[in-house]
Design an enzyme around this catalytic site. Structure first.
Site, PDB file in Angstrom:
ATOM      1  N   GLN A  97       0.859  -1.188   0.000  1.00 32.29           N
ATOM      2  CA  GLN A  97       0.000   0.000   0.000  1.00 32.29           C
ATOM      3  C   GLN A  97       0.896   1.240   0.000  1.00 32.29           C
ATOM      4  O   GLN A  97       0.966   1.978   0.976  1.00 32.29           O
ATOM      5  CB  GLN A  97      -0.931  -0.022   1.209  1.00 32.29           C
ATOM      6  CG  GLN A  97      -1.875  -1.221   1.216  1.00 32.29           C
ATOM      7  CD  GLN A  97      -2.879  -1.161   2.344  1.00 32.29           C
ATOM      8  OE1 GLN A  97      -3.471  -0.124   2.605  1.00 32.29           O
ATOM      9  NE2 GLN A  97      -3.066  -2.277   3.037  1.00 32.29           N
ATOM     10  N   ASP A 170       5.603 -10.426 -13.751  1.00 32.60           N
ATOM     11  CA  ASP A 170       4.830  -9.268 -14.199  1.00 32.60           C
ATOM     12  C   ASP A 170       5.794  -8.188 -14.689  1.00 32.60           C
ATOM     13  O   ASP A 170       7.013  -8.294 -14.523  1.00 32.60           O
ATOM     14  CB  ASP A 170       3.915  -8.732 -13.090  1.00 32.60           C
ATOM     15  CG  ASP A 170       4.661  -8.461 -11.792  1.00 32.60           C
ATOM     16  OD1 ASP A 170       5.813  -7.994 -11.852  1.00 32.60           O
ATOM     17  OD2 ASP A 170       4.099  -8.723 -10.716  1.00 32.60           O
ATOM     18  N   LYS A 194       0.307  -9.984 -17.508  1.00 33.34           N
ATOM     19  CA  LYS A 194      -0.959 -10.452 -16.945  1.00 33.34           C
ATOM     20  C   LYS A 194      -1.857  -9.269 -16.607  1.00 33.34           C
ATOM     21  O   LYS A 194      -1.406  -8.142 -16.463  1.00 33.34           O
ATOM     22  CB  LYS A 194      -0.718 -11.277 -15.681  1.00 33.34           C
ATOM     23  CG  LYS A 194      -0.222 -10.483 -14.483  1.00 33.34           C
ATOM     24  CD  LYS A 194      -0.109 -11.378 -13.256  1.00 33.34           C
ATOM     25  CE  LYS A 194       0.157 -10.563 -11.996  1.00 33.34           C
ATOM     26  NZ  LYS A 194       1.474  -9.923 -11.974  1.00 33.34           N
ATOM     27  N   THR A 228      -1.002 -16.263  -8.672  1.00 33.54           N
ATOM     28  CA  THR A 228      -0.257 -15.734  -9.818  1.00 33.54           C
ATOM     29  C   THR A 228       0.873 -16.674 -10.205  1.00 33.54           C
ATOM     30  O   THR A 228       1.078 -16.988 -11.382  1.00 33.54           O
ATOM     31  CB  THR A 228       0.320 -14.350  -9.480  1.00 33.54           C
ATOM     32  OG1 THR A 228      -0.744 -13.434  -9.247  1.00 33.54           O
ATOM     33  CG2 THR A 228       1.197 -13.835 -10.608  1.00 33.54           C
TER      34      THR A 228
END
Length: 315
Positions: A97, A170, A194, A228
């Protein structure tokens, strides 16, 4: 030189003990528990006046409890007149975050936690493979972010890999994967493109690079539910990959991770000991753990002796 003392919270006592053994010292005497109403209870049971104190505490699940435990320990040591307090946080929770997404009305919680720790008396932070390196700038105190990925690299170099290729799961992990690929015989690299429709759910879209008849090494900073990772491995095997190994520093392993990893086509998952593994994960034959105790012990020694941390990673 101030006397070095090492204390541990309850989040990762095994790693703390390993680090203490590497430094040839005993863990500091402290009682860290709970009152009957669930509030955190801390008492330091030895003299720390003027000492160079290190607190080892990952802020993994239960994240909020472990953060508060660290904060209360820092306050206890500060009030006991410790000379300097370094928070050793192998896994820094809330690191994902770290930004507002498209002006959504959400907090930047990584900054909140950094402000919290900076304000209550932490003089320095030592952590491992932050999810985003810019988090170092969230703190008002010095932060040393050491590279656990180099311990993973040593393990890769000891494998009998056949025609290896490093795979980033990724686009965001390309820099990490490229660095590993360069050190791993300057091997080729592939990228998995992805789309993630919602948190912890991802859909493999495309593999950029030729993985046919190659040993694929997936590298990431952490594994959460493993969804993932497992889908990435399936996509690689469908494209003709011979073997798939997954390497990650932080074994978050939340939610359906045990089931996902048990049923996956991944040949082996290798992680570090920044977070303790659940019993369900420890029983899986395709999961192996490497210790960061040597690296962290050396970093602690260097901080205490006012030596360079970056020199540990110069090649």
């Amino acid at each position: 030189m101030p006397d070095m003392k090492l204390f541990s919270g309850n989040s990762i006592p095994k790693l703390a003990k390993f680090i203490a053994n590497r430094l040839y010292i005993n863990l500091g005497k402290a009682s860290v528990g709970r009152f009957s109403d669930g509030e955190i209870s801390v008492q330091i049971n030895e003299n720390v006046r003027g000492s160079d104190v290190f607190i080892i505490q990952s802020t993994c699940s239960p994240t909020n409890d472990n953060i508060m435990e660290l904060v209360v320990m820092v306050d206890s040591l500060r009030r006991a007149s410790a000379g300097r307090i370094t928070a050793v946080i192998p896994y820094f929770g809330y690191a994902r975050q770290d930004r507002r997404v498209r002006s959504a009305r959400v907090p930047i919680t990584a900054k909140v936690v950094a402000d919290f720790l900076s304000s209550i008396g932490v003089d320095r932070v030592l952590t491992v493979d932050l999810h985003a390196e810019q988090i170092q700038g969230f703190f008002d105190v010095p932060v040393d972010n050491v590279f656990g990925s180099l311990i993973l690299l040593e393990d890769m170099l000891q494998r009998e890999l056949k025609n290896p290729i490093v795979v980033s799961p990724d686009i965001g992990g390309v820099v990490r994967a490229r660095a590993i690929a360069k050190l791993l015989y300057d091997t080729d690299m592939a990228i998995i493109d992805k789309r993630r429709p919602r948190a912890n759910v991802s859909q493999i879209m495309n593999i950029i690079g030729d993985v046919a008849n190659r040993d694929c090494i997936l590298v990431d900073d952490m594994i959460d539910t493993g969804g993932t990772l497992c889908k990435a491995a399936e996509a690689l095997k469908e494209r003709g990959a011979k073997r798939v190994f997954a390497y990650a520093t932080h074994p978050v392993f939340s939610g359906d991770a045990p089931k996902n990893l048990k049923n996956s086509v991944i040949d082996e998952v290798v992680v570090c000991d920044t977070i303790p593994l659940s019993e369900n994960i420890e029983l899986l034959p395709n999961v192996r753990t490497l210790t960061l105790s040597g690296m962290l012990a050396e970093a602690i020694r260097r901080i205490s002796n006012e030596e360079s941390i970056s020199a540990m990673f110069e090649h």
